[in-house]
Write a protein that holds these residues in place. Structure first.
Motif, PDB file in Angstrom:
ATOM      1  N   ASN A  81       0.805  -1.225   0.000  1.00  0.00           N
ATOM      2  CA  ASN A  81       0.000   0.000   0.000  1.00  0.00           C
ATOM      3  C   ASN A  81       0.836   1.272   0.000  1.00  0.00           C
ATOM      4  OD1 ASN A  81      -2.256  -1.552  -0.019  1.00  0.00           O
ATOM      5  ND2 ASN A  81      -2.975  -1.006   2.030  1.00  0.00           N
ATOM      6  N   ASP A  82       2.063   1.204   0.529  1.00  0.00           N
ATOM      7  CA  ASP A  82       2.883   2.406   0.592  1.00  0.00           C
ATOM      8  C   ASP A  82       3.760   2.591  -0.656  1.00  0.00           C
ATOM      9  OD1 ASP A  82       4.591   0.334   1.023  1.00  0.00           O
ATOM     10  OD2 ASP A  82       5.439   1.102   2.900  1.00  0.00           O
ATOM     11  N   TYR A  83       3.572   1.741  -1.642  1.00  0.00           N
ATOM     12  CA  TYR A  83       4.324   1.857  -2.897  1.00  0.00           C
ATOM     13  C   TYR A  83       3.895   3.121  -3.653  1.00  0.00           C
ATOM     14  CZ  TYR A  83       5.003   1.056  -7.920  1.00  0.00           C
ATOM     15  OH  TYR A  83       5.287   1.195  -9.248  1.00  0.00           O
ATOM     16  N   HIS A  84       4.870   3.884  -4.154  1.00  0.00           N
ATOM     17  CA  HIS A  84       4.596   5.094  -4.931  1.00  0.00           C
ATOM     18  C   HIS A  84       4.680   4.760  -6.418  1.00  0.00           C
ATOM     19  CE1 HIS A  84       5.920   8.068  -1.504  1.00  0.00           C
ATOM     20  NE2 HIS A  84       5.053   7.143  -1.100  1.00  0.00           N
ATOM     21  N   TYR A  85       3.574   4.880  -7.122  1.00  0.00           N
ATOM     22  CA  TYR A  85       3.641   4.596  -8.559  1.00  0.00           C
ATOM     23  C   TYR A  85       4.132   5.799  -9.360  1.00  0.00           C
ATOM     24  CZ  TYR A  85      -1.010   6.798  -9.251  1.00  0.00           C
ATOM     25  OH  TYR A  85      -2.076   7.666  -9.311  1.00  0.00           O
ATOM     26  N   TYR A  86       4.194   6.953  -8.732  1.00  0.00           N
ATOM     27  CA  TYR A  86       4.937   8.074  -9.313  1.00  0.00           C
ATOM     28  C   TYR A  86       5.464   8.945  -8.183  1.00  0.00           C
ATOM     29  CZ  TYR A  86       1.027  11.316  -8.398  1.00  0.00           C
ATOM     30  OH  TYR A  86       0.069  12.105  -7.801  1.00  0.00           O
ATOM     31  N   ASP A  87       6.574   9.600  -8.449  1.00  0.00           N
ATOM     32  CA  ASP A  87       7.169  10.558  -7.519  1.00  0.00           C
ATOM     33  C   ASP A  87       7.673  11.742  -8.322  1.00  0.00           C
ATOM     34  OD1 ASP A  87       7.506   9.875  -4.559  1.00  0.00           O
ATOM     35  OD2 ASP A  87       7.987   7.953  -5.517  1.00  0.00           O
ATOM     36  N   GLY A  88       7.204  12.917  -7.956  1.00  0.00           N
ATOM     37  CA  GLY A  88       7.668  14.130  -8.614  1.00  0.00           C
ATOM     38  C   GLY A  88       8.023  15.186  -7.592  1.00  0.00           C
ATOM     39  N   PHE A 132       3.835  22.793 -17.655  1.00  0.00           N
ATOM     40  CA  PHE A 132       4.962  21.924 -17.982  1.00  0.00           C
ATOM     41  C   PHE A 132       4.542  20.455 -17.976  1.00  0.00           C
ATOM     42  CE2 PHE A 132       6.846  25.793 -16.252  1.00  0.00           C
ATOM     43  CZ  PHE A 132       7.772  26.103 -17.247  1.00  0.00           C
ATOM     44  N   THR A 133       3.795  20.040 -16.937  1.00  0.00           N
ATOM     45  CA  THR A 133       3.413  18.628 -16.853  1.00  0.00           C
ATOM     46  C   THR A 133       2.424  18.241 -17.943  1.00  0.00           C
ATOM     47  OG1 THR A 133       1.650  19.114 -15.254  1.00  0.00           O
ATOM     48  CG2 THR A 133       3.825  18.587 -14.371  1.00  0.00           C
ATOM     49  N   ASN A 134       1.632  19.203 -18.438  1.00  0.00           N
ATOM     50  CA  ASN A 134       0.674  18.926 -19.515  1.00  0.00           C
ATOM     51  C   ASN A 134       1.187  19.412 -20.865  1.00  0.00           C
ATOM     52  OD1 ASN A 134      -1.033  17.950 -17.544  1.00  0.00           O
ATOM     53  ND2 ASN A 134      -2.272  19.801 -17.423  1.00  0.00           N
ATOM     54  N   LEU A 135       2.487  19.645 -20.970  1.00  0.00           N
ATOM     55  CA  LEU A 135       3.056  20.151 -22.217  1.00  0.00           C
ATOM     56  C   LEU A 135       2.946  19.090 -23.308  1.00  0.00           C
ATOM     57  CD1 LEU A 135       4.650  22.437 -23.620  1.00  0.00           C
ATOM     58  CD2 LEU A 135       6.745  21.302 -22.856  1.00  0.00           C
ATOM     59  N   LYS A 136       2.397  19.503 -24.443  1.00  0.00           N
ATOM     60  CA  LYS A 136       2.238  18.576 -25.562  1.00  0.00           C
ATOM     61  C   LYS A 136       3.584  18.240 -26.171  1.00  0.00           C
ATOM     62  CE  LYS A 136      -0.393  17.876 -29.816  1.00  0.00           C
ATOM     63  NZ  LYS A 136      -1.350  18.479 -30.786  1.00  0.00           N
ATOM     64  N   ASN A 186       5.022  10.184 -16.759  1.00  0.00           N
ATOM     65  CA  ASN A 186       5.892  10.792 -17.754  1.00  0.00           C
ATOM     66  C   ASN A 186       7.071  11.452 -17.045  1.00  0.00           C
ATOM     67  OD1 ASN A 186       4.170  10.189 -19.991  1.00  0.00           O
ATOM     68  ND2 ASN A 186       2.833  11.860 -19.324  1.00  0.00           N
ATOM     69  N   THR A 187       8.234  11.400 -17.663  1.00  0.00           N
ATOM     70  CA  THR A 187       9.438  11.964 -17.055  1.00  0.00           C
ATOM     71  C   THR A 187       9.383  13.490 -17.079  1.00  0.00           C
ATOM     72  OG1 THR A 187      10.762  10.048 -17.735  1.00  0.00           O
ATOM     73  CG2 THR A 187      11.955  12.079 -17.184  1.00  0.00           C
ATOM     74  N   LEU A 188       9.732  14.083 -15.957  1.00  0.00           N
ATOM     75  CA  LEU A 188       9.772  15.543 -15.828  1.00  0.00           C
ATOM     76  C   LEU A 188      11.210  15.976 -15.579  1.00  0.00           C
ATOM     77  CD1 LEU A 188       6.754  15.965 -13.364  1.00  0.00           C
ATOM     78  CD2 LEU A 188       6.713  16.331 -15.837  1.00  0.00           C
ATOM     79  N   ASP A 189      11.683  16.921 -16.345  1.00  0.00           N
ATOM     80  CA  ASP A 189      13.039  17.429 -16.163  1.00  0.00           C
ATOM     81  C   ASP A 189      13.096  18.862 -16.713  1.00  0.00           C
ATOM     82  OD1 ASP A 189      15.688  17.488 -15.436  1.00  0.00           O
ATOM     83  OD2 ASP A 189      16.404  16.611 -17.320  1.00  0.00           O
ATOM     84  N   PHE A 190      12.506  19.782 -15.955  1.00  0.00           N
ATOM     85  CA  PHE A 190      12.454  21.184 -16.366  1.00  0.00           C
ATOM     86  C   PHE A 190      13.225  22.020 -15.347  1.00  0.00           C
ATOM     87  CE2 PHE A 190       8.531  19.253 -17.952  1.00  0.00           C
ATOM     88  CZ  PHE A 190       8.574  19.620 -19.289  1.00  0.00           C
ATOM     89  N   HIS A 191      14.067  22.902 -15.853  1.00  0.00           N
ATOM     90  CA  HIS A 191      14.846  23.794 -15.005  1.00  0.00           C
ATOM     91  C   HIS A 191      14.697  25.200 -15.565  1.00  0.00           C
ATOM     92  CE1 HIS A 191      16.685  20.289 -13.056  1.00  0.00           C
ATOM     93  NE2 HIS A 191      16.703  19.763 -14.272  1.00  0.00           N
ATOM     94  N   ASN A 192      13.895  26.007 -14.883  1.00  0.00           N
ATOM     95  CA  ASN A 192      13.497  27.303 -15.421  1.00  0.00           C
ATOM     96  C   ASN A 192      14.041  28.434 -14.551  1.00  0.00           C
ATOM     97  OD1 ASN A 192      11.419  26.089 -17.385  1.00  0.00           O
ATOM     98  ND2 ASN A 192      10.737  25.311 -15.397  1.00  0.00           N
ATOM     99  N   THR A 229      11.031  17.960 -11.465  1.00  0.00           N
ATOM    100  CA  THR A 229      11.728  16.716 -11.781  1.00  0.00           C
ATOM    101  C   THR A 229      10.900  15.511 -11.335  1.00  0.00           C
ATOM    102  OG1 THR A 229      12.915  16.837  -9.662  1.00  0.00           O
ATOM    103  CG2 THR A 229      14.013  17.793 -11.604  1.00  0.00           C
ATOM    104  N   GLY A 230      11.363  14.306 -11.737  1.00  0.00           N
ATOM    105  CA  GLY A 230      10.711  13.070 -11.334  1.00  0.00           C
ATOM    106  C   GLY A 230       9.714  12.582 -12.375  1.00  0.00           C
ATOM    107  N   LEU A 231       8.644  11.948 -11.901  1.00  0.00           N
ATOM    108  CA  LEU A 231       7.570  11.448 -12.759  1.00  0.00           C
ATOM    109  C   LEU A 231       6.281  12.163 -12.404  1.00  0.00           C
ATOM    110  CD1 LEU A 231       8.165   7.569 -12.634  1.00  0.00           C
ATOM    111  CD2 LEU A 231       8.934   9.171 -14.387  1.00  0.00           C
ATOM    112  N   ASP A 232       5.456  12.474 -13.439  1.00  0.00           N
ATOM    113  CA  ASP A 232       4.152  13.064 -13.172  1.00  0.00           C
ATOM    114  C   ASP A 232       3.130  11.963 -12.910  1.00  0.00           C
ATOM    115  OD1 ASP A 232       3.361  12.010 -15.601  1.00  0.00           O
ATOM    116  OD2 ASP A 232       3.042  13.942 -16.579  1.00  0.00           O
ATOM    117  N   LYS A 233       1.867  12.361 -12.710  1.00  0.00           N
ATOM    118  CA  LYS A 233       0.815  11.400 -12.345  1.00  0.00           C
ATOM    119  C   LYS A 233       0.562  10.364 -13.422  1.00  0.00           C
ATOM    120  CE  LYS A 233      -2.807  14.538 -13.971  1.00  0.00           C
ATOM    121  NZ  LYS A 233      -3.953  15.379 -13.570  1.00  0.00           N
TER     122      LYS A 233
END
Length: 823
Positions: A489-496, A583-587, A540-546, A533-537
């Motif tokens: 139950n404590d498993y994270h299927y995504y972490d951002g 960013f997370t919904n960027l096409k 998908n991989t997130l790697d934005f540095h603004n 950074t990390g994974l979104d819901k």
């Protein structure tokens, strides 16, 4: 009713042509030394003026009668004098320095004044209290110019929203005692996390447009500058209770010590708000507290605030399908068929869709489909008056927030959650019903500061700013599945993660080269570093540095025609970074979103007299790269936003009140606007008969309206006071039609609505009780059926274009009855 509103405005402006009789004038000083900028007001209506560079004031056009004149100035003890006039009078005041520094210095650096050449409205503690029946703060602000509010649950408790000049909450800057409140990533405002916060607010200033420099995100529609409660002079206790429609219940207890030895004060509040909501199952269970302790020295002030909010709110954020709302059975069947493969309707879901009340329909039926969140705030505020000319105020703050929303989902692919197939009787099962939680765990902390220097009566300089850090964790869990896979139950299927550092510094200068002219300059630099950074819901991989560097200059001038009226004009620049969803919904294949830029022009006229006050303001807001919805959604139903080259908002606002007699008062405001995108491209996904995406179809629109931007917002209030302590108010609110997307299509709009409310209040006292207030708020007394928010999206299939509209209906006639006791 429209005729009534027109008549109200006509009556409001009649006093412009009337001539009153007498004048009060004089000087405000300390031991013969003039005090420029002191406030001189008439307590009967709050109208008044500020003293000029020589400490002189003049209040004109007064009828014969008795008046209470109040004079106040920061750092000095206030004075009141009662006078009767039947001719012009000279009335001088000699102030003494206060034994302590007043709380208002905490917000002075980020507040606008008459010399700031910007558009603003102040709400006092009394203004807030008379409309506080337990609804969220946006509903208390609903009577101010250009404001439109909405409630997911339909009755003002739970998730609520506010728009100012058509701009949503992510474009409205909110500070509490000068400390940013907007969520750093979404930039939104979640009032549900601060239930009954209005009971701990002393005053609010609403600035429309860019406004003056403040801390936090850019103000593209307006800003709310909130100051929490200052201490009472004497010890007190209050019990406030409200009960009304939809089992709405508010219980509030407040206590305070008053000033102890003129140096110490302690205040506390404990609140509970519950409601079933107008919409089915849209219940809220909200709790909060506010604790404050302060030390007042002659030249310094230290205040510690600790406040918290905990909410459990049943989700109602999907709205009602249009066919369901309209009672269109054939249309509802088509909606059901169009969404069968996406929503995976169970038998219970289907029965709920077809058999529930049309306006109260809620798609969710799972018993724990709740949003659960707790937020704790810690503030240490300090101010120091080094000399008559030099002062400082600053704050350290920390906010801890943590919570999740829980969802029941049908026929989910285990692979979507990074889980292997479940083995059931030797057979691999790849889909299952499950319950998931999506978490947010964040920390926000930093400091704010402001130095104020007044070298002479005609020059005021403020240097201020802030440095804040945000650290946010986003993660998801599957806590139950019909067919269990291998995870716990404590498993994270995504972490951002979202890490944001926000620094700003500003200098504000007011200079008066002549007694009737004040010049204003405000220069701000803001630096933002935002890493995602990390994974979104959706894993998908997130790697934005603004990194953003913004320069926000503001200049203006105010010309004082006389002590009662002035003209002002200003030019301001605002810049704002994109939010997390951009960013997370960027096409895929598109460049990262650009920051938004705004040039804002404001010009207006203000006049204040004994019986009336009027403000007229014209504005132009010219955007570069404003982020707007494109019309397209991704596979998860999340909308895309993209920058548009040019867009604008042009408008006129009026705000005023007129005391017809001691028994009748009229308050009214109007906001008329034109909100356009110069060139807009709308995108619609095209699918084949197997629901596979083929292409995206683009359509150009030359100059459509910006979505959710009504061109007319009107408010009028008639207050009747037949006897002392008793008041009846009839309120009217009109909001013209709003388009739910940027195509200006009448089939995708919110209809115009006109809502009538009534408020009754009676104050009296009994032995042992200082004040008893009985209040009644009757909302939507004509039982109008209207929707204040919604959304839309379209898709193209071989059999035609399918457009889905969803709406958030607001409650019909409903009541809130309050009983408030002060001891």
């Amino acid at each position: 009713m429209k005729k009534l509103m027109i008549a109200a405005f006509a009556v409001l402006f009649m006093p412009l042509f009337l001539k009153a009789q007498f004048t009060i004038s004089g000087t405000v000083a300390e031991n013969g030394k003039s005090l420029p900028g002191a406030s001189v007001r008439l307590k009967s209506n709050g109208n008044g003026v500020a003293t000029d560079a020589n400490g002189k004031y003049q209040i004109n056009n007064l009828k014969a009668g008795k008046y209470i004149v109040s004079v106040s100035f920061i750092g000095y003890q206030s004075i009141e004098k009662t006078i009767s006039i039947d001719k012009d009078q000279t009335l001088d005041f000699d102030l003494k320095q206060s034994a302590f520094l007043a709380d208002e210095v905490v917000v002075r650096a980020t507040r606008a004044t008459e010399k700031s050449a910007t558009t603003y409205k102040n709400l006092s503690k009394e203004d807030i209290a008379q409309n506080n029946f337990g609804q969220d703060l946006p509903f208390i602000l609903n009577n101010t110019p250009g404001v439109v509010v909405t409630s997911d649950a339909g009755a003002g408790v739970g998730y609520t929203g506010i728009r100012i000049r058509g701009s949503d909450a992510s474009r409205v800057n909110v500070t509490i005692n000068g400390i940013p409140y907007n969520d750093s990533e979404s930039q939104g405002i979640f009032w549900v996390n601060m239930p009954d916060f209005a009971s701990s607010v002393d005053n609010i200033q609403i600035q429309r447009g860019v406004g003056t420099s403040t801390n936090g995100g850019g103000a593209f529609g307006g800003s709310l500058n909130i100051q929490t409660s200052a201490p009472a002079q004497h010890a007190y206790a209050e019990v406030n209770n409200t009960y009304g429609s939809f089992n709405t219940l508010k219980n509030t207890v407040k206590i305070g010590t008053g000033l102890i030895d003129n140096k110490w004060s302690f205040d506390g509040r404990l609140s509970r708000v519950t409601s079933d909501g107008f919409v089915d199952r849209a219940a809220s269970k909200l709790k909060s507290y506010f604790l404050s302790g302060a030390y007042y020295g002659k030249t310094d002030l230290l205040r510690i605030n600790v406040f918290s909010g905990t909410e459990q709110t049943y989700q109602a954020w999907n709205g009602v399908p249009e066919a369901k709302l309209r009672g269109d059975l054939e249309g509802l069947k088509k909606h059901y068929e169009n969404n069968l493969d996406y929503l995976y309707y169970t038998k219970a879901d289907s029965l709920n869709l077809f058999n529930s009340n049309n306006r109260k329909y809620n798609q969710f039926t799972y018993k724990d489909q709740n949003d659960n969140y707790a937020q704790n705030h810690y503030q240490a505020l300090y101010a120091k008056q080094f000399s008559e000319k030099f002062s400082f105020n600053g704050a350290l703050h920390y906010t801890d927030g943590k919570g999740y929303y829980e969802e029941y989902k049908n026929k989910q692919k285990l692979s979507k959650y990074a889980l292997p197939p479940a083995n059931v009787g030797g057979v691999d099962v790849t889909k299952t019903d499950l319950i998931r939680r999506r978490w947010l765990d964040n920390d926000f902390y930093g400091l704010t500061y402001a130095f104020n220097y007044i070298p002479s009566s005609d020059l005021n300089i403020t240097l201020g700013g802030a440095y804040n850090q945000y650290r946010g964790k986003h993660f998801g869990q599957v806590i139950w599945a019909q067919y269990a896979s291998t995870a716990t139950n404590d498993y994270h299927y995504y972490d951002g993660k979202g890490n944001k550092d926000d620094f700003n510094s500003y200098v504000k200068v007011n200079y008066s080269p002549a007694s009737q002219l004040s010049l204003f300059a405000d220069l701000q630099y803001r630096n933002v570093n935002y890493d995602i950074t990390g994974l979104d819901k959706n894993r998908n991989t997130l790697d934005f540095h603004n990194k953003y560097n913004f320069f926000n200059p503001k200049v203006g001038a105010t010309y004082f025609i006389n002590d009662q009226s002035n003209l002002y004009a200003s030019f301001s620049v605002g810049n704002k970074e994109p939010n997390r969803d951009d960013f997370t919904n960027l096409k895929a294949g598109l460049p990262v979103p650009k920051s938004e830029h705004l040039n804002n022009i404001e010009a207006g006229y203000r006049i204040t007299q004994k019986d009336f006050n009027i403000g007229i303001n014209a504005y132009g807001m010219f955007y570069k790269d404003q982020l707007i919805f494109t019309g397209e959604v991704n596979d998860g139903g999340d909308p895309y936003r993209q920058n548009v080259d040019k867009s604008s908002r042009l408008g006129i606002e009026l705000d005023g009140s007129y005391t017809i007699s001691p028994k009748f008062i009229i308050n009214a405001n109007a906001a008329l606007s034109r909100n356009k995108i110069k060139n807009y491209v709308d995108y619609v996904s095209v699918y084949d008969e197997n629901y596979e995406l083929i292409k995206v179809q683009a359509t150009n629109y030359a100059s459509p309206d910006i979505s959710f931007s009504p061109n007319t917002v009107l408010f009028g209030e008639l207050v009747y006071k037949p006897l002392s302590g008793f008041a009846i108010a009839l309120q009217e609110k009109y909001v013209s039609k709003q388009f739910m997307d940027n195509t200006q299509n009448d089939t995708r709009k919110l209809d115009a609505y006109w809502v009538s409310n009534a408020r009754i209040g009676y104050d009296f006292s009994l032995k042992g009780i200082k004040n008893i207030n009985i209040g009644l708020l009757a909302n939507n007394i004509l039982n109008r059926k209207y929707e204040s928010n919604g959304y839309t999206y379209s898709s193209i299939y071989p059999w035609g274009t399918v457009t889905e509209n969803f709406y958030f209906p607001q409650a019909g006639t409903n009541f809130l009855l309050s009983l408030n006791l002060k001891f």
